[in-house]
Design a protein around this motif. Structure first.
Motif, PDB file in Angstrom:
ATOM      1  N   GLY A 198       4.961  -6.673  10.520  1.00  0.00           N
ATOM      2  CA  GLY A 198       5.141  -6.481   9.081  1.00  0.00           C
ATOM      3  C   GLY A 198       5.421  -5.029   8.725  1.00  0.00           C
ATOM      4  N   GLY A 199       5.537  -4.785   7.405  1.00  0.00           N
ATOM      5  CA  GLY A 199       5.809  -3.433   6.930  1.00  0.00           C
ATOM      6  C   GLY A 199       4.525  -2.683   6.590  1.00  0.00           C
ATOM      7  N   ALA A 200       4.724  -1.380   6.316  1.00  0.00           N
ATOM      8  CA  ALA A 200       3.584  -0.537   5.883  1.00  0.00           C
ATOM      9  C   ALA A 200       3.675  -0.377   4.370  1.00  0.00           C
ATOM     10  CB  ALA A 200       3.673   0.822   6.552  1.00  0.00           C
ATOM     11  N   PHE A 201       2.553  -0.524   3.696  1.00  0.00           N
ATOM     12  CA  PHE A 201       2.558  -0.431   2.236  1.00  0.00           C
ATOM     13  C   PHE A 201       1.467   0.527   1.773  1.00  0.00           C
ATOM     14  CE2 PHE A 201       4.347  -4.488   3.459  1.00  0.00           C
ATOM     15  CZ  PHE A 201       5.593  -4.397   2.831  1.00  0.00           C
ATOM     16  N   ALA A 202       1.712   1.071   0.561  1.00  0.00           N
ATOM     17  CA  ALA A 202       0.742   2.005  -0.014  1.00  0.00           C
ATOM     18  C   ALA A 202      -0.012   1.293  -1.134  1.00  0.00           C
ATOM     19  CB  ALA A 202       1.491   3.217  -0.567  1.00  0.00           C
ATOM     20  N   LEU A 203      -1.078   1.929  -1.636  1.00  0.00           N
ATOM     21  CA  LEU A 203      -1.882   1.288  -2.685  1.00  0.00           C
ATOM     22  C   LEU A 203      -1.034   0.913  -3.899  1.00  0.00           C
ATOM     23  CD1 LEU A 203      -5.276   3.219  -2.719  1.00  0.00           C
ATOM     24  CD2 LEU A 203      -4.657   1.101  -1.545  1.00  0.00           C
ATOM     25  N   GLU A 204       0.010   1.718  -4.199  1.00  0.00           N
ATOM     26  CA  GLU A 204       0.864   1.400  -5.360  1.00  0.00           C
ATOM     27  C   GLU A 204       1.566   0.041  -5.188  1.00  0.00           C
ATOM     28  OE1 GLU A 204       0.133   4.568  -3.878  1.00  0.00           O
ATOM     29  OE2 GLU A 204       2.279   4.989  -3.712  1.00  0.00           O
ATOM     30  N   ASP A 205       1.742  -0.387  -3.927  1.00  0.00           N
ATOM     31  CA  ASP A 205       2.406  -1.675  -3.700  1.00  0.00           C
ATOM     32  C   ASP A 205       1.432  -2.841  -3.866  1.00  0.00           C
ATOM     33  OD1 ASP A 205       4.826  -0.393  -2.817  1.00  0.00           O
ATOM     34  OD2 ASP A 205       3.766   0.064  -0.941  1.00  0.00           O
ATOM     35  N   TYR A 206       0.136  -2.528  -3.882  1.00  0.00           N
ATOM     36  CA  TYR A 206      -0.881  -3.589  -3.862  1.00  0.00           C
ATOM     37  C   TYR A 206      -1.216  -4.063  -5.270  1.00  0.00           C
ATOM     38  CZ  TYR A 206      -1.922  -2.997   1.131  1.00  0.00           C
ATOM     39  OH  TYR A 206      -1.852  -2.979   2.498  1.00  0.00           O
ATOM     40  N   GLY A 207      -1.856  -5.251  -5.331  1.00  0.00           N
ATOM     41  CA  GLY A 207      -2.359  -5.770  -6.606  1.00  0.00           C
ATOM     42  C   GLY A 207      -1.265  -6.375  -7.471  1.00  0.00           C
ATOM     43  N   ASN A 214     -10.291  -8.234  -9.252  1.00  0.00           N
ATOM     44  CA  ASN A 214      -9.876  -9.600  -8.889  1.00  0.00           C
ATOM     45  C   ASN A 214      -8.479  -9.603  -8.278  1.00  0.00           C
ATOM     46  OD1 ASN A 214     -10.221 -12.412  -8.674  1.00  0.00           O
ATOM     47  ND2 ASN A 214      -9.074 -12.765 -10.559  1.00  0.00           N
ATOM     48  N   ARG A 215      -8.246  -8.670  -7.356  1.00  0.00           N
ATOM     49  CA  ARG A 215      -6.928  -8.590  -6.720  1.00  0.00           C
ATOM     50  C   ARG A 215      -7.019  -8.645  -5.190  1.00  0.00           C
ATOM     51  NH1 ARG A 215      -5.203  -9.510 -10.894  1.00  0.00           N
ATOM     52  NH2 ARG A 215      -3.645  -8.479 -12.184  1.00  0.00           N
ATOM     53  N   CYS A 216      -8.180  -9.071  -4.668  1.00  0.00           N
ATOM     54  CA  CYS A 216      -8.364  -9.017  -3.202  1.00  0.00           C
ATOM     55  C   CYS A 216      -7.161  -9.578  -2.442  1.00  0.00           C
ATOM     56  CB  CYS A 216      -9.590  -9.823  -2.778  1.00  0.00           C
ATOM     57  SG  CYS A 216     -11.165  -9.142  -3.289  1.00  0.00           S
ATOM     58  N   ALA A 217      -6.684 -10.750  -2.872  1.00  0.00           N
ATOM     59  CA  ALA A 217      -5.669 -11.434  -2.073  1.00  0.00           C
ATOM     60  C   ALA A 217      -4.260 -10.864  -2.262  1.00  0.00           C
ATOM     61  CB  ALA A 217      -5.673 -12.929  -2.405  1.00  0.00           C
ATOM     62  N   SER A 218      -4.124  -9.895  -3.178  1.00  0.00           N
ATOM     63  CA  SER A 218      -2.815  -9.238  -3.349  1.00  0.00           C
ATOM     64  C   SER A 218      -2.843  -7.826  -2.775  1.00  0.00           C
ATOM     65  CB  SER A 218      -2.457  -9.144  -4.830  1.00  0.00           C
ATOM     66  OG  SER A 218      -2.435 -10.407  -5.409  1.00  0.00           O
ATOM     67  N   GLY A 219      -3.890  -7.493  -2.044  1.00  0.00           N
ATOM     68  CA  GLY A 219      -4.083  -6.119  -1.582  1.00  0.00           C
ATOM     69  C   GLY A 219      -4.807  -5.350  -2.681  1.00  0.00           C
ATOM     70  N   CYS A 220      -5.908  -4.692  -2.330  1.00  0.00           N
ATOM     71  CA  CYS A 220      -6.742  -4.048  -3.355  1.00  0.00           C
ATOM     72  C   CYS A 220      -6.039  -2.799  -3.907  1.00  0.00           C
ATOM     73  CB  CYS A 220      -8.089  -3.655  -2.754  1.00  0.00           C
ATOM     74  SG  CYS A 220      -9.163  -2.843  -3.949  1.00  0.00           S
ATOM     75  N   PRO A 221      -5.680  -2.804  -5.199  1.00  0.00           N
ATOM     76  CA  PRO A 221      -4.905  -1.676  -5.723  1.00  0.00           C
ATOM     77  C   PRO A 221      -5.717  -0.398  -5.878  1.00  0.00           C
ATOM     78  CG  PRO A 221      -5.414  -3.234  -7.489  1.00  0.00           C
ATOM     79  CD  PRO A 221      -5.934  -3.834  -6.228  1.00  0.00           C
ATOM     80  N   THR A 222      -7.060  -0.498  -5.857  1.00  0.00           N
ATOM     81  CA  THR A 222      -7.865   0.717  -6.011  1.00  0.00           C
ATOM     82  C   THR A 222      -8.244   1.309  -4.648  1.00  0.00           C
ATOM     83  OG1 THR A 222     -10.028  -0.360  -5.955  1.00  0.00           O
ATOM     84  CG2 THR A 222      -8.907  -0.295  -8.093  1.00  0.00           C
ATOM     85  N   GLY A 223      -8.014   0.552  -3.586  1.00  0.00           N
ATOM     86  CA  GLY A 223      -8.408   1.031  -2.256  1.00  0.00           C
ATOM     87  C   GLY A 223      -9.889   0.850  -1.990  1.00  0.00           C
ATOM     88  N   ALA A 224     -10.603   0.214  -2.940  1.00  0.00           N
ATOM     89  CA  ALA A 224     -12.045   0.018  -2.732  1.00  0.00           C
ATOM     90  C   ALA A 224     -12.285  -0.917  -1.562  1.00  0.00           C
ATOM     91  CB  ALA A 224     -12.687  -0.549  -3.992  1.00  0.00           C
ATOM     92  N   LYS A 225     -11.509  -1.987  -1.490  1.00  0.00           N
ATOM     93  CA  LYS A 225     -11.653  -2.872  -0.336  1.00  0.00           C
ATOM     94  C   LYS A 225     -10.925  -2.240   0.832  1.00  0.00           C
ATOM     95  CE  LYS A 225      -9.428  -6.197   1.107  1.00  0.00           C
ATOM     96  NZ  LYS A 225      -8.417  -7.212   0.877  1.00  0.00           N
ATOM     97  N   GLN A 226     -11.675  -1.966   1.844  1.00  0.00           N
ATOM     98  CA  GLN A 226     -11.156  -1.165   2.943  1.00  0.00           C
ATOM     99  C   GLN A 226     -10.465  -2.030   3.988  1.00  0.00           C
ATOM    100  OE1 GLN A 226     -12.565   2.621   3.827  1.00  0.00           O
ATOM    101  NE2 GLN A 226     -11.624   2.400   1.812  1.00  0.00           N
ATOM    102  N   GLY A 227      -9.221  -2.445   3.709  1.00  0.00           N
ATOM    103  CA  GLY A 227      -8.420  -3.007   4.785  1.00  0.00           C
ATOM    104  C   GLY A 227      -8.256  -1.936   5.854  1.00  0.00           C
ATOM    105  N   VAL A 228      -7.945  -2.344   7.084  1.00  0.00           N
ATOM    106  CA  VAL A 228      -7.916  -1.333   8.145  1.00  0.00           C
ATOM    107  C   VAL A 228      -6.764  -0.341   7.974  1.00  0.00           C
ATOM    108  CG1 VAL A 228      -9.219  -2.665   9.845  1.00  0.00           C
ATOM    109  CG2 VAL A 228      -6.714  -2.870   9.778  1.00  0.00           C
ATOM    110  N   SER A 229      -5.795  -0.646   7.094  1.00  0.00           N
ATOM    111  CA  SER A 229      -4.748   0.363   6.841  1.00  0.00           C
ATOM    112  C   SER A 229      -5.346   1.577   6.120  1.00  0.00           C
ATOM    113  CB  SER A 229      -3.608  -0.225   6.008  1.00  0.00           C
ATOM    114  OG  SER A 229      -3.989  -0.371   4.657  1.00  0.00           O
ATOM    115  N   GLN A 230      -6.489   1.359   5.461  1.00  0.00           N
ATOM    116  CA  GLN A 230      -7.150   2.454   4.738  1.00  0.00           C
ATOM    117  C   GLN A 230      -8.224   3.133   5.577  1.00  0.00           C
ATOM    118  OE1 GLN A 230      -6.362   3.227   1.448  1.00  0.00           O
ATOM    119  NE2 GLN A 230      -4.725   1.807   1.945  1.00  0.00           N
ATOM    120  N   SER A 231      -8.748   2.415   6.545  1.00  0.00           N
ATOM    121  CA  SER A 231      -9.940   2.912   7.235  1.00  0.00           C
ATOM    122  C   SER A 231      -9.620   3.346   8.669  1.00  0.00           C
ATOM    123  CB  SER A 231     -11.032   1.846   7.211  1.00  0.00           C
ATOM    124  OG  SER A 231     -10.517   0.605   7.713  1.00  0.00           O
TER     125      SER A 231
END
Ligand SMILES: Cc1cc2nc3c(=O)[nH]c(=O)nc-3n(C[C@H](O)[C@H](O)[C@H](O)COP(=O)(O)OP(=O)(O)OC[C@H]3O[C@@H](n4cnc5c(N)ncnc54)[C@H](O)[C@@H]3O)c2cc1C
Length: 488
Positions: free
Chosen positions: A35-44, A165-182
């Motif tokens: 897949g591609g790499a995305f930033a928080l702006e792409d999420y949510g 309430n955006r978990c399944a669209s990628g967390c737009p705040t970065g609070a949920k730490q997918g491994v792309s963030q951590s």
């Protein structure tokens, strides 16, 4: 140690752990991600847009069978961790004991896994919800308390969750730490390279040595290209459906893709007398463990689209509910599936796999029981109605109504099932007749192919799987690193 090249195929829960551990230990690491790499702006973003960006085949990866099951997984940097709910459950001791007995899985007792859980929990900032519980959580907990059922808030990988309430669209705040963030940034800081839009098509070599991988590059706006990378070791972290597909495309078959397991799940909508914030707050955070390990009850992600899909089968009754969604929250019953599935590369299309799952009769019985328990707890929580999504089942209006409607096992083909938990398609352990790899993920017959993802769980863990995936992946990769250092 530098100069030894490791390829990590897949950048999700298992792949990120491998990349971090190998890079930190001084290996020359390339992570290859389809897949591609995305930033928080792409999420949510909207569900439709998120599915196109972050999900495999836009979220259309059904498990075929007499009773088809909707299944989705991530296809982006970070894999399914980018779109999951972040619930964190360590593997139950009873599951680990079962794996030791049934698969002769060694080195995976609760004590053996403890340091890996502790490490991952610190790295991902696992913890309880910082703010006040949302209403949908408090009501569920109230229902469980009223009935005297064991329940608890599940820790999550979302230390500063703001309830978008955006978990399944990628967390737009970065609070949920997918491994792309951590973990992946830490692996990159330690020297790991990341190739995106790169699908590993096949692994080549003469057993017992894999030598190189064939990669199909599909950068947006560029013509597709084939590339080759050589490797001293290949870590397989494509997830439960794609790791066996890749191995089979590569001519590796021994217990590969024959034993896929899942947690089949039924969702319901509970309607309360007043607003519960189901659409505007984080999903319900409490799980009921009274009936574990076979049955678990908990809260589910809700959007208008999800509600419409659930209500569609009983639309004349369900239609009005769409106008009252502020009073609705979603909950689920999931069972530790006893059925078995398979993964095969699709013959006509190298980018697709065919997934099958046959429900066991016991799965249907447990789902019926679980639905009865779920309705009971929701009415104890104050629900006015429970919409089950079971074809032809009327809206349940009381606990007594639920008892009557669910006294006998439901017809399997009336259940509108889904799952986001798949595993065990390449089980590990010393019982070579029923496993694909040894206890530390080294494929039978190969010296340098190591499993490090959800495919390697021996069977269903009975709890949300990410913690188990990461603990086993870390244990497998560290065993490899230490064996290698010792023999050099
Ligand atoms: C919507 C959703 C909600 C979930 N909620 C939870 C939860 O709350 N708690 C929990 O514990 N678990 C949850 N899960 C499950 C959890 O996310 C997975 O079990 C876990 O991420 C699996 O890790 P993995 O490394 O096996 O696969 P993944 O994390 O899916 O990563 C696999 C990666 O490999 C890549 N890939 C696949 N094939 C190839 C190839 N041939 N070449 C290159 N790259 C490839 C994929 O694109 C993907 O990025 C959820 C899953 C989903 C989908």
């Amino acid at each position: 140690m530098s100069g030894k090249r490791a390829l990590v195929v897949g950048s999700g829960a298992g792949g990120a752990v491998c990349a971090f551990e190998l890079a930190t230990a001084g290996w020359d690491v390339t992570v290859i991600e389809e897949g591609g790499a995305f930033a928080l702006e792409d999420y949510g973003q909207s569900a439709e847009r998120a599915m196109a960006l972050l999900y495999r085949h836009r979220g259309m990866t059904p498990l075929l069978g007499a009773n088809p099951i909707a299944y989705v997984e991530g296809c982006c940097v970070g894999g399914s961790t980018e779109i999951n709910s972040g619930f964190w459950r360590r593997t139950p001791d009873a599951t680990l004991d079962e794996w030791a007995t049934d698969y002769d899985l060694r080195g995976a007792s609760a004590g053996d896994l403890e340091p890996h859980f502790v490490w991952a929990e610190a790295a991902l900032h696992v913890g309880l919800h910082a703010g006040k519980w949302p209403t949908s959580t408090a009501l569920f907990a109230h229902g469980a308390t009223t009935l005297g059922w064991a329940h608890h808030e599940v820790p999550r990988i979302a230390p500063n969750c703001r309830g978008t309430n955006r978990c399944a669209s990628g967390c737009p705040t970065g609070a949920k730490q997918g491994v792309s963030q951590s973990l992946l940034p830490r692996a990159q800081a330690a020297g790991a390279r990341l190739l995106t839009h790169a699908r590993v098509h096949q692994i080549h070599g003469d057993a017992p040595h894999a030598q190189r991988v064939e990669i199909l590059r599909h950068e947006p706006g560029q013509p597709p290209q084939t590339e080759w990378l050589t490797a001293d070791a290949v870590f397989l972290a494509c997830g439960a459906t794609e790791t066996p597909a890749l191995l089979r495309r590569s001519g590796i078959h021994h217990n590969i893709g024959d034993s896929l397991q899942i947690h089949p799940m039924l969702k319901v909508l509970a309607e309360f007398p007043s607003s519960v914030g189901g659409l505007s707050s984080v999903l319900p955070l409490v799980q009921i463990t009274e009936f574990a390990p076979d049955i678990s009850l908990g809260g589910s992600y809700l959007t208008p689209g999800h509600a419409a899909v659930l209500l569609a089968d009983n639309w004349p009754q369900g239609r009005d509910v769409m106008t009252r969604l502020d009073r609705v929250a979603a909950y689920y019953v999931a069972v530790r599936g006893r059925g078995h599935g398979s993964v095969r590369p699709a013959t006509a299309d190298a980018t697709r796999s065919t997934l099958r799952y046959a429900m066991a009769p016991q799965d249907v019985e447990l789902l019926t029981q679980g639905l009865r328990h779920l309705a009971r707890v929701l009415f104890a929580a104050g629900a006015l109605a429970v919409h089950t999504g079971v074809t032809s089942m009327p809206t349940l209006t009381s606990a007594q109504h639920a008892e009557r409607a669910l006294h006998a096992p439901l017809r399997a083909d009336s259940l509108n099932l889904s799952t986001v938990h798949a595993f065990a398609s390449c089980p590990i352990g010393e019982r070579q007749a029923k496993t694909a790899a040894n206890s530390f993920g080294k494929l039978w017959g190969w010296q340098n192919l190591i499993l490090a993802d959800a495919s390697c769980l021996p069977s269903s863990p009975g709890v949300n799987p990410q913690a188990t995936v990461m603990a086993l992946a870390r244990r497998n990769v560290r065993a490899w690193i230490s064996d290698h250092a010792a023999t050099r």
